[in-house]
Design an enzyme around this catalytic site. Structure first.
Site, mmCIF file in Angstrom:
data_model
loop_
_atom_site.group_PDB
_atom_site.id
_atom_site.type_symbol
_atom_site.label_atom_id
_atom_site.label_comp_id
_atom_site.label_asym_id
_atom_site.label_seq_id
_atom_site.Cartn_x
_atom_site.Cartn_y
_atom_site.Cartn_z
ATOM 1 N N LYS A 101 27.390 91.171 10.661
ATOM 2 C CA LYS A 101 26.564 91.078 11.859
ATOM 3 C C LYS A 101 27.419 91.392 13.075
ATOM 4 C CE LYS A 101 23.463 87.678 14.105
ATOM 5 N NZ LYS A 101 22.927 86.302 13.948
ATOM 6 N N SER A 182 18.156 85.963 13.990
ATOM 7 C CA SER A 182 18.781 87.078 14.677
ATOM 8 C C SER A 182 19.592 88.001 13.786
ATOM 9 C CB SER A 182 19.693 86.530 15.787
ATOM 10 O OG SER A 182 20.728 85.740 15.240
ATOM 11 N N SER A 206 18.582 81.840 11.791
ATOM 12 C CA SER A 206 18.963 83.248 11.962
ATOM 13 C C SER A 206 19.496 83.914 10.705
ATOM 14 C CB SER A 206 19.999 83.383 13.084
ATOM 15 O OG SER A 206 19.369 83.225 14.343
#
Length: 515
Positions: A101, A182, A206
């Protein structure tokens, strides 16, 4: 500026190569398949890097899942191939590509942007602790995955999976629908076979929400099992990185390679691994499992799939105890956001102090976003930034006491109380609803999820594909007390093997409409 050009590195010419061919990940290998191919000599790690890069270059325009590719990945793959040929294997992930990420530091020249244009020149000096751990195990850092900008902590009307750096990430099961966030790009890349494994991060939902909505496995570990060093923060009280894969086995292998006590993280705790030893095909037999009904009801069609999943749990030998509700849920929701905003103000400033970024406070970021409004504020604002900056941060009266109270509500008086009262091993609920339509005008149409109790308590949470609402995947959540990854992995693996619920996406040809 080298990194800026790499962030937007996909050309139209490269992307139309397979534009007329629907994408199906059904024939893409699992981690176990890849390891077998590498061990037998059928494949080399260099071949894997080339193949996954080609797949990304061919399909990413439709998905916006990947923002950067490492210049060093192929060279590292060739080095690992030489080691294997010489009889040295560093670990179970030796030669396996992994995406990170884009809020995790790497020292290989890639920017760590959090999806923000303001951090496009944030080139870290070294790897985050978890990245060093992955490299020691032989994992190849292939690149960075798109995310909800600032880990979905900038606006109350954001669109999950949108960032100024990467654009709008799209769900591979339906390009018009949200990938959740996210850790959007991490989940989408794994689901669509752009990479076998990816790392996400979670403060509340997330990892688990995008994993469920994109039909993959996601693990949010016990707080502190994975070091928070080198991760752009929201809150030390809830932040953790977690693995994503198409199978429980793959996610657990990645978890084993990520954990480790870090002297540089005061909240770091020793692992109780290797966690792969808990991959038990009969792991549900004899377990007592609580059904948390007050984490259902927001999506009747998801609830119907959940009822089918409960029957699978029963058939595998589990005893189910119904209506084991978390009575403190309302009180948890009432205070969680304020405490996250207060800590974010100070935690982010501390991270920014270690970077070459000019804007080193939320005040400076708010002003810089306004100057770059055509790029940064084109779809939604920065209300959370402003709320956090207008607070006194960790100096708010009673901050530490409120954090402790919230953790008690979620842990001792919430999850732990249920487990003790009903003599339970773990709890289950639907992870979240099916994916909603992307709406860059009004923001997310979020209905609910099971993530908050475990996120606030700092307890482990695993989501596994449990079926479909029409063509959209939904997930089953397993959660329990601190450091109970063992029992969750056993239960999740057994359920996965028994249900066979995952079905890979088929992405239609062509490019979705612009934003």
């Amino acid at each position: 500026m080298k990194t800026i050009t790499r962030v937007i590195f996909f050309t139209i010419a490269a992307l139309v190569t397979l534009a007329a061919t629907p994408l199906s990940a059904n024939d893409f290998p699992s981690l176990s398949d890849l390891r077998t191919a590498l061990e037998s000599g059928e494949k080399t790690s260099a071949q894997l890097v080339r193949e996954y890069r080609h797949r990304i270059e061919s399909y990413n325009e439709r998905l916006n899942a990947v923002t950067q590719l490492s210049d060093n990945a192929l060279q590292e793959a060739e080095r690992l191939d030489r080691l294997r040929s010489a009889g040295t294997v560093l670990g179970p992930l030796h030669g396996i590509p992994v995406l990170l990420k884009d809020n995790i530091d790497t020292g290989d020249g890639m920017a760590n942007t959090a999806g923000s244009w303001l951090l496009r020149e944030n080139i870290p000096a070294d790897d985050a602790f978890l990245v060093r751990s992955l490299r020691k195990q032989g994992a190849i850092i292939l690149g960075k995955a798109n995310l909800s900008e600032w880990a979905n902590f900038r606006s109350t009307s954001s669109s999950s999976g949108w960032s100024a750096v990467g654009g709008q990430t799209r769900n591979p099961y339906d390009l018009s629908r949200s990938p959740c966030g996210s850790s959007s790009g991490s989940a989408v890349a794994v689901a669509a076979g752009l990479v076998p494994l990816a790392v996400g991060t979670e403060t509340d939902g997330s990892v688990t929400c995008p994993a469920a909505i994109n039909g993959v496995v996601g693990i949010k570990p016990t707080l502190g099992l994975v070091s928070r060093d080198g991760i752009i923060p929201i809150s030390a009280h809830q932040d953790t990185a977690g693995p994503m894969a198409t199978t429980v086995e793959g996610a657990v292998a990645l978890l084993d390679a990520m954990v480790g006590e870090d002297p540089g993280d005061p909240g770091s705790i020793p692992a109780r691994g290797p966690y792969r030893r808990h991959l038990n095909a009969n792991g549900l037999e004899g377990l007592r499992i609580g059904i948390v009904r007050n984490l259902t009801g927001y999506s009747p069609k998801t609830d119907a799939v959940f009822e089918q999943a409960l029957e699978t749990l029963r058939a595998q030998g589990a005893t189910l105890v119904d209506n084991t509700n978390i009575d403190t849920l309302g009180d948890i929701h009432a205070k969680e956001f304020d405490l996250l905003a207060w800590e974010f103000r100070d935690a982010l400033a501390e991270y920014l102090e270690t970077t070459p970024v000019k804007a080193r406070s939320l005040d400076a970021l708010v002003a810089a976003n306004k100057r770059a409004r055509d790029r940064e504020l084109q779809h939604f604002g920065q209300e959370i930034f402003i709320k956090a900056q207008e607070s006194r941060g960790r100096q708010e009266p009673g901050f530490a006491e409120e954090v402790a109270r919230l953790k008690t509500l979620a842990g001792e008086q919430g999850i732990d109380a249920l487990l003790k009262e009903h003599d339970l091993d773990l709890l289950v609920a639907p992870t979240t609803s099916p994916a909603w339509k992307i709406d860059l005008v009004n923001g997310d149409h979020y209905l609910g999820s099971a993530s908050t109790p475990a996120a606030v308590a700092g307890y482990p949470h695993i989501t596994v594909p449990m079926g479909f609402v029409r063509h959209l995947p939904v997930g089953l959540s397993f959660f329990s007390g601190a450091n109970r990854e063992d029992i969750l992995i056993a239960a999740a693996y057994n359920y996965e093997q028994a249900s066979g619920a995952r079905r890979a996406p088929e992405i239609p040809a062509g490019t979705p409409r612009g934003e």
